[in-house]
Design an enzyme around this catalytic site. Sequence first.
Site, mmCIF file in Angstrom:
data_model
loop_
_atom_site.group_PDB
_atom_site.id
_atom_site.type_symbol
_atom_site.label_atom_id
_atom_site.label_comp_id
_atom_site.label_asym_id
_atom_site.label_seq_id
_atom_site.Cartn_x
_atom_site.Cartn_y
_atom_site.Cartn_z
ATOM 1 N N LYS A 56 37.567 33.276 39.383
ATOM 2 C CA LYS A 56 36.610 34.374 39.465
ATOM 3 C C LYS A 56 36.109 34.643 41.132
ATOM 4 O O LYS A 56 35.631 35.666 41.617
ATOM 5 C CB LYS A 56 35.117 33.976 38.981
ATOM 6 C CG LYS A 56 35.310 34.142 37.358
ATOM 7 C CD LYS A 56 35.339 35.452 36.983
ATOM 8 C CE LYS A 56 34.926 35.691 35.639
ATOM 9 N NZ LYS A 56 34.652 37.052 35.057
ATOM 10 N N SER A 311 42.405 29.858 33.233
ATOM 11 C CA SER A 311 41.435 30.681 34.124
ATOM 12 C C SER A 311 40.278 29.853 34.556
ATOM 13 O O SER A 311 39.805 30.247 35.748
ATOM 14 C CB SER A 311 41.033 31.807 33.186
ATOM 15 O OG SER A 311 40.330 31.096 32.130
#
Length: 418
Positions: A56, A311
Site C-alpha cells: 500500500k 500483499s
Amino acid sequence: MHDIDTVTAATIEKAAERLAGVVTRTPLEPSARLSARVDARVWVKREDLQTVRSYKIRGAYNFLVQLDEPTRELGVVCASAGNHAQGVAYACRRLGANGRVYVPGTTPRQKRERIATLGGAHIEVIVVGETYEDAFAAANEDAQRTGATLVPAFDDVRTVAGQGTVALEVVEQLGFVPDVVIVPVGGGGLLAGVGSWLRERHQGVRIVGVEPAGAACLAAALEAGHPVRLPELDSFVDGAAVREAGAVTYPLIRESGAELTAVAEGAVCTEMLAMYQSDGIIAEPAGALAAAALGTVVDVEPGQTVVCLISGGNNDVSRYSEILERSLMHEGLKHYFLVGFPQEPGALRRFLEQVLGPEDDITRFEYVKRTNREMGPALVGVEIARPADLPGLLARMDASPLQVERIEPGSPLFHFLL
C-alpha cells in the site's frame, strides 16, 4: 469519473521512478511448497517485507508526492482497514505532511499501533464504525469540512499507478515474463495497476484476481456491469473486506482481461498456517489469498512460471486462535454440537466412552443452561483426526439416547454461539 486511459504502462513506469529509494524492492522468491502443489515453477512476491509490511505504500506515496505544497499544507485524510493508513502515515512523515486516518473497529490493534508509530507526530488515528465504508464516510466528511485532501485506498489513478509498480518489479526480477500472475483483490487497486501494466506491455500473461468469498465485491460489479454494494460482508480478511468495488478500478480491471475467482475464508486460514509453519512467512489474511487459490480454485499447467503476490504481513498474533479454528472447520476437522445430558452421575462418561472415537477430542465443553433439573444442554466442540471420521461420529450420536443437535457452520445459531 476518471477515464481508464489515464492509467497506462507509462504512468506506472513514471510512478516507479518516484518510488525509487522510497519503497523496498521486495524479494521475489521461489516457493518449493507451492511449486510441488501444482507441479509448476511458483514464485512469491514478498510485499509482506515492504517498508510498511504491505504494497500500500506504493499507491499512497505516489498520490501524496504529486500534491502541490499549498494542498499538502491543508493536510490529508484517509480511510483504511489498516495497510493503506500505514502507507499514508509513512508518506506523510517522509514528506512532512500532516494527516488523519480513519480505521474501522475491526482493524487489528497491531495495525493501529503501527499506523501511529509510522506517522509519529504527523498522524492522528481515529477509530470509527465497523467496516471500511464507515471509515470512508467519516474521512470523506472530514475532507469536506476541513479542506484536507482525501487519499483514496484504491479508487484513484495515482493510487492505482503506484500499486501497478509491483508488476514491473516482478518482470525485472524474473528476467523474463511469467505465464500466470495471481493477485489478491479488495477494492481492486492492485489488480487494476498490475493488469493495466501487463495488458499493455505483456499481453500474453494470464492475470487472475482472487477475492475473499465473503467480500466478492468485484465479481458482483462485473456481473452487474457496474460497481454494486454488497448486502452482506465477512470482514475476516480485513485487508480485502470492501463492500463496493471502485469506480476507477472496476473499468480498468474489466479492460485488463483479468480472470476473477474467490476463495473461502477457511482456505485462507489454512494457507496462512502453512505459510507460517512451512515457509516462515507471517502473512495477514489478504496476503494469503493468492497462494490459497493456487491449486484449489486456480489451476495452472505443469511447468508454467506462476507468481503469487503476498500483499501484506500485518497480522495480529492474537488472531491465530481464530485462524486455527477457521482452518480446522474448513478442512472438516472441527464440529460443534448441542448435547442434552441427563442430570445424573456418569452421563458425561458414557458420552465419552460410547460416542467419541479413539482419536476424537473434545476441545470445548460448556453448559448452555443449568436451570433444568432433568436435562443439562451443553455446547460441545469435537476435533476429529480426519474428515472421513465424521460419519462414524454422527452415527454413534444418532444411536445414543442423548439428544444431539449438530450446529451447522453458517447457521444463525452457529454465529450466535461461536
